[in-house]
Motif scaffolding. Sequence first.
Motif, PDB file in Angstrom:
ATOM      1  N   PRO A  85       0.791  -1.238   0.000  1.00  0.00           N
ATOM      2  CA  PRO A  85       0.000   0.000   0.000  1.00  0.00           C
ATOM      3  C   PRO A  85       0.816   1.278   0.000  1.00  0.00           C
ATOM      4  CG  PRO A  85      -0.097  -1.092   2.139  1.00  0.00           C
ATOM      5  CD  PRO A  85       0.533  -2.062   1.183  1.00  0.00           C
ATOM      6  N   LEU A  86       2.042   1.225   0.516  1.00  0.00           N
ATOM      7  CA  LEU A  86       2.857   2.433   0.605  1.00  0.00           C
ATOM      8  C   LEU A  86       3.758   2.630  -0.608  1.00  0.00           C
ATOM      9  CD1 LEU A  86       3.825   2.151   4.375  1.00  0.00           C
ATOM     10  CD2 LEU A  86       2.043   3.565   3.354  1.00  0.00           C
ATOM     11  N   HIS A  87       3.799   1.643  -1.516  1.00  0.00           N
ATOM     12  CA  HIS A  87       4.659   1.761  -2.687  1.00  0.00           C
ATOM     13  C   HIS A  87       4.284   2.955  -3.556  1.00  0.00           C
ATOM     14  CE1 HIS A  87       6.457  -2.572  -2.852  1.00  0.00           C
ATOM     15  NE2 HIS A  87       6.731  -1.936  -1.741  1.00  0.00           N
ATOM     16  N   GLY A 122       6.740  10.141  -4.515  1.00  0.00           N
ATOM     17  CA  GLY A 122       7.750  11.015  -3.926  1.00  0.00           C
ATOM     18  C   GLY A 122       9.077  10.953  -4.661  1.00  0.00           C
ATOM     19  N   LEU A 123       9.499   9.741  -5.058  1.00  0.00           N
ATOM     20  CA  LEU A 123      10.744   9.585  -5.817  1.00  0.00           C
ATOM     21  C   LEU A 123      10.672  10.342  -7.129  1.00  0.00           C
ATOM     22  CD1 LEU A 123      11.467   5.768  -5.307  1.00  0.00           C
ATOM     23  CD2 LEU A 123      12.808   7.654  -4.382  1.00  0.00           C
ATOM     24  N   GLN A 161       2.424   8.173   7.687  1.00  0.00           N
ATOM     25  CA  GLN A 161       3.880   8.067   7.790  1.00  0.00           C
ATOM     26  C   GLN A 161       4.624   8.992   6.826  1.00  0.00           C
ATOM     27  OE1 GLN A 161       5.557   4.068   8.734  1.00  0.00           O
ATOM     28  NE2 GLN A 161       3.674   3.331   7.805  1.00  0.00           N
ATOM     29  N   HIS A 162       3.906   9.655   5.943  1.00  0.00           N
ATOM     30  CA  HIS A 162       4.511  10.591   4.995  1.00  0.00           C
ATOM     31  C   HIS A 162       5.604   9.919   4.154  1.00  0.00           C
ATOM     32  CE1 HIS A 162       2.247  13.909   6.647  1.00  0.00           C
ATOM     33  NE2 HIS A 162       2.708  13.638   7.855  1.00  0.00           N
ATOM     34  N   PHE A 163       5.248   8.795   3.528  1.00  0.00           N
ATOM     35  CA  PHE A 163       6.223   8.064   2.714  1.00  0.00           C
ATOM     36  C   PHE A 163       6.672   8.876   1.502  1.00  0.00           C
ATOM     37  CE2 PHE A 163       6.188   4.579   5.335  1.00  0.00           C
ATOM     38  CZ  PHE A 163       6.829   3.471   4.798  1.00  0.00           C
ATOM     39  N   SER A 164       5.793   9.705   0.990  1.00  0.00           N
ATOM     40  CA  SER A 164       6.190  10.555  -0.127  1.00  0.00           C
ATOM     41  C   SER A 164       7.289  11.519   0.300  1.00  0.00           C
ATOM     42  CB  SER A 164       4.978  11.333  -0.654  1.00  0.00           C
ATOM     43  OG  SER A 164       5.323  12.122  -1.759  1.00  0.00           O
ATOM     44  N   ARG A 165       7.159  12.047   1.515  1.00  0.00           N
ATOM     45  CA  ARG A 165       8.174  12.961   2.045  1.00  0.00           C
ATOM     46  C   ARG A 165       9.483  12.217   2.316  1.00  0.00           C
ATOM     47  NH1 ARG A 165       5.952  16.153   7.014  1.00  0.00           N
ATOM     48  NH2 ARG A 165       4.350  16.548   5.427  1.00  0.00           N
ATOM     49  N   SER A 169       8.790  12.646  10.799  1.00  0.00           N
ATOM     50  CA  SER A 169       7.798  12.389  11.847  1.00  0.00           C
ATOM     51  C   SER A 169       6.466  11.963  11.244  1.00  0.00           C
ATOM     52  CB  SER A 169       7.599  13.644  12.703  1.00  0.00           C
ATOM     53  OG  SER A 169       8.793  13.985  13.367  1.00  0.00           O
ATOM     54  N   SER A 170       5.816  11.037  11.940  1.00  0.00           N
ATOM     55  CA  SER A 170       4.480  10.587  11.543  1.00  0.00           C
ATOM     56  C   SER A 170       3.435  11.340  12.361  1.00  0.00           C
ATOM     57  CB  SER A 170       4.350   9.080  11.768  1.00  0.00           C
ATOM     58  OG  SER A 170       5.351   8.381  11.057  1.00  0.00           O
TER      59      SER A 170
END
Length: 396
Positions: A125-127, A133-134, A351-355, A381-382
């Motif tokens: 789900p976080l991919h 973000g990448l 979790q702000h995975f894009s960041r 930070s989450s």
Amino acid sequence: VKSKNRSILHCSITINLYQIYTMSKLNRISMADVNEQPRKAKHLLITDQLREQVLDNQFNGRLPSMLELADAWSVAPITMKKAVDTLKEEGVLRVVRGQGIFPTRLKRRRSHVLAGILYGDGGAPLHSQLIHGLSRAAVARGEGVVIGKPTEGSVDSELMEVRRLWEKQGVDGFVIWLAEGADKEQRSPTVNYMKKEKIPFVLIPEPNSKIYHDCSTVSNVDSMASADVMTHLIASGHRKIGLVCNEYAHQSDFFNNRRVQYERSLKAAGYETQPPIQLPAYPGRKLTPLSKKTEAQIRSCSAVFCVTDHDAFALMHFCLRLGIRVPEDLAIAGYDNVMLSEVIGLTSVEQHFSRIAEKAVRLLLDEIEGKSTEPVHLNVSSELIVRTSTQVIGTK
């Protein structure tokens, strides 16, 4: 006869004179080429020699100035500048105005393509957040991005993919979410390979800080986020709070990190901790029925903290089957804040995975360009996002 001989002699002299003229013309052209060649040969020779010295790590972080290099090679500064500019175009050197000439990390012509290697089967789900973000961060810096083949959590597949992208595709570096090996206290073979080959890379999102202290990382290991979940549930009036995971994740690092904070929060509040509630599978796969023991664990709680949103979705599915109302009978909080969480009103942790991906790209480019020579460790930070799946109730 004499007339004929004079004619032949005249022709012979004419031919010889023509040959002498032609040869002298060719000689003049050859001499011009020779006169021109030393300048080209000297420039190319200096380029080759300087490249060899850089690749042999003969310079300690920074090269001498342009004038000092020119003096060392006994050439004009303009000739040395041509050599430096050539190596700059190749990606071997970088020139920073007012600071000097530096070797790059790659020491080769850049492809301007970065690679992402993501743990799992490609459908995690976080991919999508990581890829977004990448891509956004890379495009902003004029770079391209290629996402490696899914590793399926295999350490061997991960190493093969990294080698393929580095050796055959010529990518400039990696942002990598490492697969988990059988021995979590042992350094990853992929990291060992990248270190040996001096490949630029950044690890995300929860690398072991003890094992990978010498690697650049962008982490979201944030105990405060798990503490915020527990504080919210306790402040909402819940006393018996369970911890939910699935059969694939109960030995993972992220599960252990969240379990530690779950237990710490309950002990601090004076409440008992519960044994983890293990669900049989992720949603989207064929769900097997719950055991009587697991069902009893669920019914005994007034709230649960699910270590991932997918675990929360699976639990909601079982609650629907068992007639357990959410949030009236059971408050559910998740972790990840995937897209579906907002749709169904699941309280979750963003979790702000894009960041994380954006920061990782910036770190990676600093390593590639030689701006960073020491490991850098960043943390994102989450934050807890409260929705309708949790509510203030009385004790149970």
